[in-house]
Design an enzyme around this catalytic site. Structure first.
Site, PDB file in Angstrom:
ATOM      1  CG  ASP A  98    -112.414 -56.224   9.486  1.00 43.64           C
ATOM      2  OD1 ASP A  98    -112.564 -57.458   9.527  1.00 43.64           O
ATOM      3  OD2 ASP A  98    -111.576 -55.608  10.164  1.00 43.64           O
ATOM      4  CG  ASP A 194    -113.131 -60.758  12.744  1.00 43.67           C
ATOM      5  OD1 ASP A 194    -112.180 -60.077  13.164  1.00 43.67           O
ATOM      6  OD2 ASP A 194    -113.989 -61.278  13.485  1.00 43.67           O
ATOM      7  CD  GLU A 236    -108.206 -62.177  13.531  1.00 45.21           C
ATOM      8  OE1 GLU A 236    -107.755 -61.655  14.553  1.00 45.21           O
ATOM      9  OE2 GLU A 236    -109.435 -62.339  13.352  1.00 45.21           O
ATOM     10  CG  HIS A 312    -108.096 -54.077  15.518  1.00 45.48           C
ATOM     11  ND1 HIS A 312    -107.614 -54.853  14.487  1.00 45.48           N
ATOM     12  CD2 HIS A 312    -109.199 -54.705  15.973  1.00 45.48           C
ATOM     13  CE1 HIS A 312    -108.405 -55.895  14.331  1.00 45.48           C
ATOM     14  NE2 HIS A 312    -109.373 -55.845  15.220  1.00 45.48           N
ATOM     15  CG  ASP A 313    -107.581 -57.667  17.715  1.00 43.17           C
ATOM     16  OD1 ASP A 313    -108.484 -56.941  18.171  1.00 43.17           O
ATOM     17  OD2 ASP A 313    -107.757 -58.453  16.758  1.00 43.17           O
TER      18      ASP A 313
HETATM   19  C1  GLC Z   1    -110.912 -60.634  15.564  1.00 39.29           C
HETATM   20  C2  GLC Z   1    -110.829 -59.121  15.620  1.00 39.29           C
HETATM   21  C3  GLC Z   1    -111.099 -58.680  17.019  1.00 39.29           C
HETATM   22  C4  GLC Z   1    -112.493 -59.129  17.394  1.00 39.29           C
HETATM   23  C5  GLC Z   1    -112.689 -60.625  17.174  1.00 39.29           C
HETATM   24  C6  GLC Z   1    -114.144 -60.968  17.154  1.00 39.29           C
HETATM   25  O1  GLC Z   1    -109.925 -61.237  16.305  1.00 39.29           O
HETATM   26  O2  GLC Z   1    -109.595 -58.692  15.122  1.00 39.29           O
HETATM   27  O3  GLC Z   1    -110.971 -57.295  17.182  1.00 39.29           O
HETATM   28  O4  GLC Z   1    -112.752 -58.820  18.736  1.00 39.29           O
HETATM   29  O5  GLC Z   1    -112.176 -61.062  15.943  1.00 39.29           O
HETATM   30  O6  GLC Z   1    -114.760 -60.457  16.014  1.00 39.29           O
END
Ligand code: GLC
Ligand code: CA
Length: 536
Positions: A98, A194, A236, A312-313
């Site tokens: 990640d 991310d 992402e 995970h979100d």
């Molecule tokens: C992304 C991650 C999330 C995190 C955010 C800030 O959306 O998937 O879990 O809180 O970024 O890093």
């Protein structure tokens, strides 16, 4: 088009705090992951996306990094990481790290120097202003935090312990590329990036996502790091449209392999409302339209999709759109079959392959997630009742995906030898666990295993066209065709029988969770029926 290993790959996401605890402190760790590689090999996955394991004060469970080249103590050390890489590679499993470079932790050495020495060169690694504007943090409240010492504010799009990096600074960019090359040299399989669409932010113009220099930065990163290697890179990108996704993933573009788009996930809440106003009733026609658009717009020569329900979100898809009652197994298989036979690289989130569900959180005391806790505080201030707030968190909060992996029916579901774990184990672990799934040849696990095998073996999954078929609302059916061959995929996304005429003849069955012959000849799909047949 050049084919890459990731066109035939299925990726498995691990949330390290919750996967397997080897040293009995109630928190998952790297040795725990290594101890479960045989399980993952059995599932057949090609690569693990490892959520952050770097040194971190864990304000956002590792998405707040204080040292990119060190491992958090709770997870182990660099030797454990190297061991995981070796043991995974021995089993043909790659590790995708990640990459969290939109922000660091406020405990990162760069930020400490920037804050304590406003004259230092590191100051410009972050974003400081004399006056805040009205930009908001994703986790609630203002995106600006006042710093006493310099009398300035710094930008944080996430928690105030996650100061945003200033990508305009070329020296900072080089530091990030060096760090990426450090990991590439270790033999990793790629990066999950991310909130990568935010690195081109222009806070003064209130631009957070998709800033004008975003793609220049990604091209530069590609050249400076993974471009020379055959790695998987996935960004992402919450706001991505197919047009945007093409810019990232066009094979000619020298940017990324693919991005995560979230349009289908948007159906989990009411249009133009925050995610907390959840919508449990799945709008199947809308879902069909969204997938049709992504499957047809992102043509093979122009880009590549990623396919996922969970991460995970997000809440467990089974709990929001599936059926956690009598159709738990069947609906879980149906959702998997529907997704994995589309074009793109599928992602499985830990526990999805055994049909894990949301957790019955009863009160805020059981919540760990910073986003949920901030939301609760804000919502209480706005007059929402505790019950309303808990309803939202129980359905949509991020901790649902983060409770410990359920390995067997012993204490703590075999996740940990500790008396209590960092998040509680879901009380349904006696029924829902990996050992039970492995012992039952008809379990969800084996449907996923089969889908992973198909992905590796069936070239049409990459090349064939996608055509959405006209069916009753609750039936999602599509055809994939390649030259003379074609395949029908049909799924009933409901608890009710559906009447539908699909085909009179087919050659053979590719995968099924039902009696597909009966379904096709009777023109009736039973609740959560799902199958794929080769036509002709
Ligand atoms: C992304 C991650 C999330 C995190 C955010 C800030 O959306 O998937 O879990 O809180 O970024 O890093
Ligand atoms: Ca541990």
């Amino acid at each position: 088009m050049q084919k890459h290993w990731w066109h035939k790959a299925t990726i498995y996401q691990i949330y390290p705090k919750s996967f397997m605890d080897a040293n009995g402190d109630g928190i998952g760790d790297l040795k725990g992951i290594t101890s479960k590689l045989d399980y993952l090999q059995k599932l057949g996955i090609t690569a693990i996306w490892l959520s952050p394991v770097y040194q971190s004060p864990m304000d956002d469970n590792g998405y707040d990094i204080s040292d990119y080249e060190a491992i958090a103590d709770i997870f182990g050390n660099m030797e454990d990481m190297d061991e995981l890489l070796v043991e995974a590679n021995n089993r043909g499993i790659k590790i995708i790290m990640d990459l969290v470079v939109n922000h660091t932790s406020d405990e990162h050495a760069w930020f400490i120097e920037a804050r304590d020495h406003p004259d230092s060169l590191k100051r410009d690694y972050y974003i400081w202003r004399n006056q805040p504007n009205d930009l908001l943090s994703v986790f609630g409240g203002s995106a600006w935090q006042y710093d006493e010492k310099s009398g300035q504010y710094y930008l944080h799009f996430f928690s105030k312990k996650q100061p945003d990096l200033n990508w305009e600074n070329a020296a900072l960019r080089q530091k990030i590329y060096d760090m990426m090359n450090f990991w590439i040299a270790k033999g990793i399989g790629g990066f999950r990036m991310d909130v990568i669409d935010m690195i081109g932010k222009i806070p003064d113009q209130k631009i957070s996502g998709n800033g004008p220099k975003l793609h220049d930065y990604i091209k530069e990163m590609n050249q400076a790091t993974f471009g020379q290697h055959d790695l998987l890179t996935v960004g992402e990108t919450w706001g991505a449209t197919p047009e945007i996704a093409k810019r990232y993933s066009n094979p000619e573009g020298q940017e990324l392999s693919m991005v995560f788009q979230f349009e289908h996930i948007g159906l989990q809440h009411k249009p133009d409302t925050p995610k907390w106003d959840y919508e449990k009733e799945l709008d199947v026609p809308a879902l069909k339209k969204i997938f049709e658009k992504w499957q047809t717009d992102l043509e093979l020569t122009q880009g590549w999709n990623s396919l996922f329900w969970d991460n995970h979100d997000l809440p467990r898809v089974l709990s929001i759109w599936g059926n956690t009652g009598i159709y738990r197994q069947k609906s879980s298989k149906a959702l998997a079959i529907l997704l994995h036979l589309m074009r793109g690289t599928p992602y499985i989130y830990q526990g999805e392959e055994i049909g894990m569900t949301n957790y019955p959180f009863a009160s805020l005391e059981e919540i760990n997630d910073i986003e949920s806790l901030n939301y609760a505080q804000e919502a209480l201030g706005k007059g929402k009742t505790k019950e309303q707030i808990m309803n939202s968190i129980r359905m949509i909060g991020r901790d649902n995906a983060r409770t410990p992996m359920q390995w067997n029916d012993t204490d703590q579901a075999g996740f940990s030898a500790a008396k209590s774990t960092w998040l509680p184990v879901n009380p349904n672990y006696k029924d829902i666990n990996a050992a039970a799934a492995l012992a039952d040849p008809d379990s969800i696990f084996y449907t996923y295993q089969k889908l992973v095998q198909l992905r590796k073996g069936e070239d049409w999954l990459i090349d064939a066209d996608f055509e959405l078929l006209e069916t009753p609302d609750k039936v999602f059916a599509y055809k994939r065709s390649l030259a003379a061959e074609s395949y029908l995929i049909a799924v009933n996304l409901s608890d009710e029988e559906q009447s539908v005429e699909l085909t009179d003849s087919y050659k053979d069955t590719i995968i099924s969770n039902t009696d597909e012959d009966q379904a096709l000849t009777s023109h009736k799909l039973q609740p959560w029926d799902a199958f794929c047949v080769r036509l002709g």
